[in-house]
Design a protein around this motif. Structure first.
Motif, mmCIF file in Angstrom:
data_model
loop_
_atom_site.group_PDB
_atom_site.id
_atom_site.type_symbol
_atom_site.label_atom_id
_atom_site.label_comp_id
_atom_site.label_asym_id
_atom_site.label_seq_id
_atom_site.Cartn_x
_atom_site.Cartn_y
_atom_site.Cartn_z
ATOM 1 N N ASP A 3 0.910 -1.243 -0.086
ATOM 2 C CA ASP A 3 0.121 -0.011 0.158
ATOM 3 C C ASP A 3 0.792 1.185 0.011
ATOM 4 O OD1 ASP A 3 -1.866 2.030 0.391
ATOM 5 O OD2 ASP A 3 -2.530 1.232 2.411
ATOM 6 N N ARG A 4 0.844 2.113 -1.059
ATOM 7 C CA ARG A 4 1.669 3.114 -1.248
ATOM 8 C C ARG A 4 1.353 4.363 -0.659
ATOM 9 N NH1 ARG A 4 0.316 5.172 -6.785
ATOM 10 N NH2 ARG A 4 -1.816 4.477 -7.097
ATOM 11 N N THR A 5 0.238 4.409 -0.106
ATOM 12 C CA THR A 5 -0.607 5.740 0.601
ATOM 13 C C THR A 5 0.295 6.103 1.546
ATOM 14 O OG1 THR A 5 -2.531 4.634 0.273
ATOM 15 C CG2 THR A 5 -2.502 6.581 1.537
ATOM 16 N N ALA A 6 1.070 5.303 2.542
ATOM 17 C CA ALA A 6 1.867 5.860 3.825
ATOM 18 C C ALA A 6 3.025 6.639 2.948
ATOM 19 C CB ALA A 6 2.208 4.759 4.774
ATOM 20 N N LEU A 7 3.414 5.776 2.110
ATOM 21 C CA LEU A 7 5.019 6.180 1.475
ATOM 22 C C LEU A 7 4.837 7.629 0.848
ATOM 23 C CD1 LEU A 7 7.808 5.834 0.745
ATOM 24 C CD2 LEU A 7 7.239 4.587 -1.342
ATOM 25 N N HIS A 8 3.616 7.752 0.030
ATOM 26 C CA HIS A 8 3.220 9.059 -0.540
ATOM 27 C C HIS A 8 3.034 10.038 0.278
ATOM 28 C CE1 HIS A 8 1.443 7.934 -4.783
ATOM 29 N NE2 HIS A 8 2.659 7.341 -4.552
ATOM 30 N N THR A 9 2.499 9.891 1.620
ATOM 31 C CA THR A 9 2.204 10.961 2.544
ATOM 32 C C THR A 9 3.520 11.414 3.108
ATOM 33 O OG1 THR A 9 0.009 10.023 2.986
ATOM 34 C CG2 THR A 9 0.835 11.594 4.532
ATOM 35 N N LEU A 36 7.796 2.012 -7.271
ATOM 36 C CA LEU A 36 7.395 2.114 -5.982
ATOM 37 C C LEU A 36 6.157 3.154 -5.925
ATOM 38 C CD1 LEU A 36 10.765 2.001 -4.039
ATOM 39 C CD2 LEU A 36 9.078 0.113 -3.919
ATOM 40 N N TRP A 37 6.546 4.317 -6.397
ATOM 41 C CA TRP A 37 5.558 5.750 -6.279
ATOM 42 C C TRP A 37 4.184 5.037 -7.003
ATOM 43 C CZ3 TRP A 37 6.105 10.001 -4.044
ATOM 44 C CH2 TRP A 37 5.276 10.990 -4.363
ATOM 45 N N HIS A 38 4.200 4.469 -8.067
ATOM 46 C CA HIS A 38 2.815 3.832 -8.858
ATOM 47 C C HIS A 38 2.299 2.756 -8.528
ATOM 48 C CE1 HIS A 38 2.862 7.392 -11.394
ATOM 49 N NE2 HIS A 38 4.213 7.187 -11.610
ATOM 50 N N GLY A 39 2.929 1.874 -7.409
ATOM 51 C CA GLY A 39 2.271 0.705 -6.928
ATOM 52 C C GLY A 39 2.573 -0.484 -7.922
ATOM 53 N N HIS A 40 3.483 -0.368 -8.816
ATOM 54 C CA HIS A 40 3.745 -1.465 -9.614
ATOM 55 C C HIS A 40 4.680 -2.466 -9.158
ATOM 56 C CE1 HIS A 40 1.693 -0.055 -13.121
ATOM 57 N NE2 HIS A 40 1.935 1.100 -12.681
ATOM 58 N N THR A 41 5.286 -2.476 -7.912
ATOM 59 C CA THR A 41 6.325 -3.079 -7.313
ATOM 60 C C THR A 41 6.189 -3.039 -5.863
ATOM 61 O OG1 THR A 41 8.312 -4.596 -7.267
ATOM 62 C CG2 THR A 41 8.112 -2.065 -7.621
ATOM 63 N N ALA A 42 6.189 -4.217 -5.008
ATOM 64 C CA ALA A 42 6.488 -4.000 -3.613
ATOM 65 C C ALA A 42 7.959 -3.746 -3.350
ATOM 66 C CB ALA A 42 5.882 -5.113 -3.015
ATOM 67 N N PRO A 43 8.352 -3.250 -2.406
ATOM 68 C CA PRO A 43 9.740 -3.023 -2.033
ATOM 69 C C PRO A 43 10.300 -4.213 -1.313
ATOM 70 C CG PRO A 43 8.136 -1.818 -0.328
ATOM 71 C CD PRO A 43 7.373 -2.357 -1.478
ATOM 72 N N SER A 44 11.377 -4.489 -1.772
ATOM 73 C CA SER A 44 12.269 -5.496 -1.177
ATOM 74 C C SER A 44 12.638 -5.317 0.558
ATOM 75 C CB SER A 44 13.367 -5.829 -1.997
ATOM 76 O OG SER A 44 14.452 -4.530 -1.535
ATOM 77 N N ALA A 45 13.147 -6.150 0.946
ATOM 78 C CA ALA A 45 13.577 -5.880 2.624
ATOM 79 C C ALA A 45 14.432 -4.992 2.345
ATOM 80 C CB ALA A 45 13.931 -7.090 3.181
ATOM 81 N N ALA A 46 15.497 -4.751 1.611
ATOM 82 C CA ALA A 46 16.594 -3.704 1.759
ATOM 83 C C ALA A 46 15.904 -2.391 1.375
ATOM 84 C CB ALA A 46 17.512 -3.702 0.587
ATOM 85 N N VAL A 47 14.935 -2.256 0.619
ATOM 86 C CA VAL A 47 14.314 -0.880 0.321
ATOM 87 C C VAL A 47 13.259 -0.510 1.172
ATOM 88 C CG1 VAL A 47 12.923 0.324 -1.511
ATOM 89 C CG2 VAL A 47 14.714 -1.240 -2.266
ATOM 90 N N VAL A 48 12.588 -1.688 1.896
ATOM 91 C CA VAL A 48 11.730 -1.096 3.108
ATOM 92 C C VAL A 48 12.625 -0.458 4.164
ATOM 93 C CG1 VAL A 48 10.518 -2.145 5.111
ATOM 94 C CG2 VAL A 48 9.853 -2.882 2.861
#
Length: 67
Positions: A3-9, A36-48
């Motif tokens: 869910d990219r909402t929290a990241l966008h905010t 990531l911005w458009h929700g086309h992939t979930a972040p990896s553990a490293a990106v999280v």
């Protein structure tokens, strides 16, 4: 499910308004920032981990239960 909402905010609160801004702050490739911005992939553990460090958004905040 990602869910990219929290990241966008969080990104916007820090002045990052585009996928390129996100990529720069996270130090990832621009195409990764775009996905990531458009929700086309979930972040990896490293990106999280980068997201949590840069924006203060936890892995839990980046997920929502599957419907």
């Amino acid at each position: 499910m990602y869910d990219r909402t929290a990241l966008h905010t969080a990104a916007r609160d820090m002045g990052d308004h585009t996928p390129s801004d996100l990529a720069r702050r996270l130090k990832v490739a621009r195409n990764t920032g775009w996905r990531l911005w458009h929700g086309h992939t979930a972040p990896s553990a490293a990106v999280v981990a980068r997201i949590e460090h840069a924006y203060g958004v936890s892995a839990r905040q980046l997920t929502r239960p599957a419907a």
